[in-house]
Design a protein around this motif. Sequence first.
Motif, short mmCIF file in Angstrom:
data_model
loop_
_atom_site.label_atom_id
_atom_site.label_comp_id
_atom_site.label_asym_id
_atom_site.label_seq_id
_atom_site.Cartn_x
_atom_site.Cartn_y
_atom_site.Cartn_z
N PHE A 136 -51.03 35.67 6.41
CA PHE A 136 -51.05 36.15 5.04
C PHE A 136 -51.43 37.63 5.07
O PHE A 136 -51.79 38.19 6.11
CB PHE A 136 -52.04 35.38 4.18
N GLY A 137 -51.37 38.27 3.91
CA GLY A 137 -51.76 39.67 3.78
C GLY A 137 -50.73 40.45 2.99
O GLY A 137 -49.52 40.30 3.21
N ASP A 138 -51.21 41.25 2.04
CA ASP A 138 -50.30 42.00 1.17
C ASP A 138 -49.99 43.38 1.71
O ASP A 138 -49.19 44.10 1.10
CB ASP A 138 -50.89 42.10 -0.24
N VAL A 139 -50.62 43.78 2.82
CA VAL A 139 -50.33 45.09 3.41
C VAL A 139 -49.54 44.85 4.69
O VAL A 139 -50.10 44.48 5.73
CB VAL A 139 -51.62 45.87 3.72
N ALA A 140 -48.25 45.00 4.61
CA ALA A 140 -47.37 44.78 5.76
C ALA A 140 -46.32 45.88 5.78
O ALA A 140 -45.93 46.41 4.74
CB ALA A 140 -46.71 43.40 5.68
N ARG A 187 -45.25 39.01 9.15
CA ARG A 187 -44.87 40.40 8.97
C ARG A 187 -45.91 41.29 9.65
O ARG A 187 -47.11 40.98 9.60
CB ARG A 187 -44.78 40.74 7.48
N PRO A 188 -45.47 42.36 10.29
CA PRO A 188 -46.43 43.23 10.98
C PRO A 188 -47.43 43.84 10.00
O PRO A 188 -47.05 44.48 9.02
CB PRO A 188 -45.54 44.31 11.62
N GLY A 189 -48.71 43.60 10.27
CA GLY A 189 -49.77 44.05 9.38
C GLY A 189 -50.54 42.89 8.78
O GLY A 189 -51.62 43.09 8.21
N ILE A 249 -52.08 48.03 13.07
CA ILE A 249 -51.24 49.21 13.35
C ILE A 249 -50.44 48.99 14.63
O ILE A 249 -49.26 49.35 14.72
CB ILE A 249 -52.13 50.47 13.46
N THR A 250 -51.06 48.38 15.65
CA THR A 250 -50.36 48.08 16.89
C THR A 250 -49.22 47.10 16.64
O THR A 250 -48.13 47.24 17.22
CB THR A 250 -51.34 47.51 17.93
N ALA A 251 -49.46 46.10 15.77
CA ALA A 251 -48.39 45.16 15.43
C ALA A 251 -47.22 45.87 14.75
O ALA A 251 -46.05 45.57 15.02
CB ALA A 251 -48.94 44.05 14.53
N MET A 252 -47.52 46.81 13.87
CA MET A 252 -46.46 47.57 13.20
C MET A 252 -45.68 48.40 14.21
O MET A 252 -44.44 48.45 14.19
CB MET A 252 -47.07 48.47 12.12
N LEU A 273 -53.12 40.14 13.08
CA LEU A 273 -52.19 39.93 14.18
C LEU A 273 -51.96 41.27 14.88
O LEU A 273 -51.67 42.27 14.23
CB LEU A 273 -50.86 39.39 13.64
N SER A 274 -52.08 41.26 16.20
CA SER A 274 -51.78 42.47 16.95
C SER A 274 -50.39 42.41 17.56
O SER A 274 -49.99 43.31 18.28
CB SER A 274 -52.84 42.71 18.03
N GLY A 275 -49.66 41.32 17.26
CA GLY A 275 -48.28 41.22 17.72
C GLY A 275 -47.89 39.79 18.03
O GLY A 275 -48.64 38.85 17.81
N VAL A 276 -46.68 39.64 18.56
CA VAL A 276 -46.17 38.36 19.04
C VAL A 276 -45.72 38.58 20.47
O VAL A 276 -45.01 39.55 20.76
CB VAL A 276 -44.98 37.86 18.18
#
Length: 404
Positions: free
Chosen positions: A261-265, A191-193, A285-288, A214-217
């Motif tokens: 992982f991560g709860d902020v997405a 998930r982004p974030g 933020i860029t991934a989002m 993650l900065s993206g896929v």
Amino acid sequence: MLSAKSAEVVEATLPVVGGAIGDITPLFYDRMFAAHPELLRDLFNRGNQSNGSQRQALAGSIAAFATALIAAPDTRPDALLARIAHKHVSVGISNDQYRIVHEHLFAAIVEVLGEAVTPEVAAAWDEVYWLMANALIAIEDRLRAETAAAQHLDPADLWRPYTLVARYPETDDVTTYLVRPADGRPLPAARPGQYLSVRAELPDGARQIRQYSLSGVADGALRFTVKRATAEAAGGPAGKVSNYLHEHLRAGDVLDIAPPFGDVALAEGEGPVLLASAGIGNTPITAMLAHLAATGSTRRVVTVHGDRDQLSHAFRADLAQLTAKLPDAAAHVFYERPLGDWPAERTGLVDLSTVDVPAGATAYLCGPLPFLRSVRAQLLAAGVPAADIHYEVFGPDLWLGQDA
């Protein structure tokens, strides 16, 4: 959850324990690492131990949990626990390590507080510890099981080998890495974030773990971005893993990486979104933003970023390109010391009074703690409810348990 008797004792002793926590946590870690040196070598971030930030985070989480229990004994602070659980599962914390922590933490409490730790006090704080530990164990077991089932992995070992397929610089001290599963299996859902845990074997034999957003896929590969932590930036020794990755990792090399992982997405929906970052905090933020552009989102999107200058601004071109792909988006960039011959939209620190914050916006923040505190205060003043402000902070979360 917390018994009435223990609640009274914890409330009465919380000022004493809280006041001594700065002495208790260093002693606890010293005792634990003396008994279990492998934890410092292969699990805990040696840099964060050196600068004390991990110790502050532990103290903050315990105090926050105890305070929440006193305020609402029958309610579990799930937001606090979820943040910790995601971090724990991503680095491979095991259930049996909670007993190791308990042994050395309570020995440190007794050593520091001495006769103040009566049997009644010890029993009350023991109840607090195991309420927190058992809640975390349950959440972490569920996270492991869900992740393992989705990716056909062993819940006891979520690590997989990934091959580096490319790397490229974003700035002089920021590099992006693209990795694919070495076994040819599909990429894990992300998930982004969210962030990845990367395990690197250092020249001294230590297998240190770091988490990178993650900065993206891109091109069928997960993309994560790393800022080199210099001694000056780290406020102590230079970052071992970030410098190792910058200096040694090349295409074709293999890394052990845990699932995202991560709860902020970024949550799905139609409402407006405000994305605010500072410095390397713009990786999630860029991934989002990339996800919103890739899915053709029609949401109102406002992106705000603060940086030192144009040359230090990673993803500068991405911000402009992704914003242009969205039908209802605007980007606002603040540079503290903009370079004279380059266009700069705004000079100074991020100031939301100059930005149109959409009504009903959900905000996602990432950056240093001073930035987070400042922007959160500005959002609250602009009428954004606290429940709609989400944050991610790199490294130990020294803001745990605060109204964030």
